[in-house]
Design an enzyme around this catalytic site. Structure first.
Site, PDB file in Angstrom:
ATOM      1  CG  HIS A 148      21.896  13.933  29.025  1.00  0.00           C
ATOM      2  ND1 HIS A 148      22.934  14.686  29.537  1.00  0.00           N
ATOM      3  CD2 HIS A 148      21.656  12.952  29.939  1.00  0.00           C
ATOM      4  CE1 HIS A 148      23.300  14.180  30.711  1.00  0.00           C
ATOM      5  NE2 HIS A 148      22.532  13.133  30.981  1.00  0.00           N
ATOM      6  CG  ASP A 184      20.672  14.415  36.142  1.00  0.00           C
ATOM      7  OD1 ASP A 184      19.642  13.715  36.095  1.00  0.00           O
ATOM      8  OD2 ASP A 184      21.810  13.987  35.841  1.00  0.00           O
ATOM      9  CG  HIS A 186      24.766  12.077  34.694  1.00  0.00           C
ATOM     10  ND1 HIS A 186      23.653  11.386  35.139  1.00  0.00           N
ATOM     11  CD2 HIS A 186      25.850  11.318  35.018  1.00  0.00           C
ATOM     12  CE1 HIS A 186      24.049  10.236  35.689  1.00  0.00           C
ATOM     13  NE2 HIS A 186      25.363  10.178  35.631  1.00  0.00           N
ATOM     14  CG  ASP A 272      21.262  11.387  38.326  1.00  0.00           C
ATOM     15  OD1 ASP A 272      21.194  12.554  38.766  1.00  0.00           O
ATOM     16  OD2 ASP A 272      21.224  11.116  37.111  1.00  0.00           O
TER      17      ASP A 272
END
Ligand SMILES: [Zn+2]
Length: 375
Positions: A148, A184, A186, A272
């Site tokens: 991120h 991931d 996200h 995740d």
């Protein structure tokens, strides 16, 4: 589960105890404690990563892997991706004992600058080992995560963008074309932004549609300027399981990689997307991550002489993450530990088939593959 079998490939393993000493303080879920939020352990805690490393050691798989000792990234390596001001800001804040990487949800402690440099440096060392032919592929279990973080700021528990730093390092070493696949759950927004205008780095993100950052990662975002076509977003609806992820790999990721023809494949390996993660609503299980790793390994074998490096990102279920990580390592190395995943049957039972609305999302992403730049 298959019986025990030794490794058939040389797989590097980057880990260091101090990765677990990155201090995120207290919080509740992703939010800082305070007001009516009673303090508990911050959700980006060492637990899931520690238990992953512990399982690798407990079952003896670590003896099948090639240990790679991380060294800190240099400021120059980090500043090939991040602004000098941002790197210095993390360093200066850490020196005061506490800081935040930029969004109020990325807290860190006194040692965290040094640990974040060691995380980026760990992925750099994994890339060196692969490019030098010491190993065929490598997994870097690093912390803090990175995907991120953009050029100017940290975000979402991420300080320095480990996989982006490693990509630029690889390019300086002569791997001209680098593909970064981010599984991931996200969106890999930081990596996307760093390479948005760059047609020498292909970025692909498989993520839960709009989950985090909120609204980030729509299928229409394909890069800017010279980089148009070299960014692919595959937003998958909540509830996607192994069927949807397999379709994404077969219809989007593999064709995109084949078209781009990378010299090196990097994976932002968040775990995740597992079916019991508290920060997402996808349904992968350990065999699902084994499938993702198989696709990555096969693509690397076909396209770039097996050169493949995985860098750990998120994954917040301390009980499921170790088994997903172990499955990936088994697939990379060819070793079989005989360890049974006690969560596999339960998550399989959630329903793993490709559903029509998931297939439609995959097909929308597949429509962007013809824009991926060829060499
Ligand atoms: Zn994540």
């Amino acid at each position: 589960m298959s019986p025990r079998a030794p490794a058939s490939r040389r797989t590097g393993w980057v880990f260091h105890e101090t990765y677990l000493w990155h201090d995120t303080g207290t919080g509740a879920g992703p939010f800082p404690a305070g007001g009516w939020i009673e303090p508990m352990e911050h959700i980006e805690s060492p637990s899931a990563k520690r238990r992953f490393a512990n399982l690798v050691a407990a079952c003896g798989l670590d003896r099948e892997l090639v240990p790679i000792t991380p060294v800190p990234a240099t400021p120059e390596q980090v500043e090939a991706v991040h602004t000098a001001d941002y790197r210095a800001s993390v360093q200066a804040q850490a020196a005061t004992g506490r800081g935040d990487a930029g969004d109020g949800s990325s807290p860190f402690g006194r040692e965290s600058y040094a640990i974040a440099m060691l995380a980026a440096g760990g992925v750099v060392r994994a890339v060196d080992a692969v490019l030098d032919g010491e190993v065929e592929n490598a997994y870097a279990l690093v912390r803090p995560p990175g995907h991120h973080a953009s050029a100017e700021t940290g975000w979402g528990f991420c300080l320095f963008n480990n996989v982006a730093v490693a990509a630029r390092h690889a390019q300086r070493r002569g791997a001209a074309r680098v593909a970064i696949l981010d599984w991931d759950v996200h969106h890999g927004n930081g990596t996307e932004s760093i390479f948005a205008a760059d047609d020498t780095v292909l970025t692909i993100s498989l993520h839960q549609d709009g989950a985090y950052p909120p609204g980030s990662g729509p299928v229409e975002v394909v890069g800017t300027g010279a980089g148009v076509g070299a960014n692919l977003n595959v937003p998958l609806p909540p509830g996607s399981g192994t069927g949807a992820y397999a379709a994404a790999m077969e219809r989007v990721v593999r064709p995109a990689l084949a078209r781009f023809r990378p010299d090196l494949i990097l994976i932002a390996s968040g775990l995740d997307g597992n079916g019991m993660d508290p920060l997402a609503r996808q349904m992968l299980h350990s065999d699902g991550f084994r499938m993702l790793a198989r696709h990555a390994r096969e693509a690397a074998e076909e396209l770039c002489d097996s050169r493949l490096v995985l860098a750990h990102e998120g994954g917040y279920s301390p009980f499921v993450v170790p088994f997903c990580g172990l499955a990936i390592l088994e697939e990379l190395s060819g070793a079989r530990t005989g360890v049974l995943d006690p969560f596999l049957a339960a998550i399989q039972g959630y329903g793993q088939e490709l559903l029509p609305h998931q297939e439609a999302a995959v097909d929308r992403a597949a429509a962007n593959v013809p824009r991926v730049p060829r060499p």
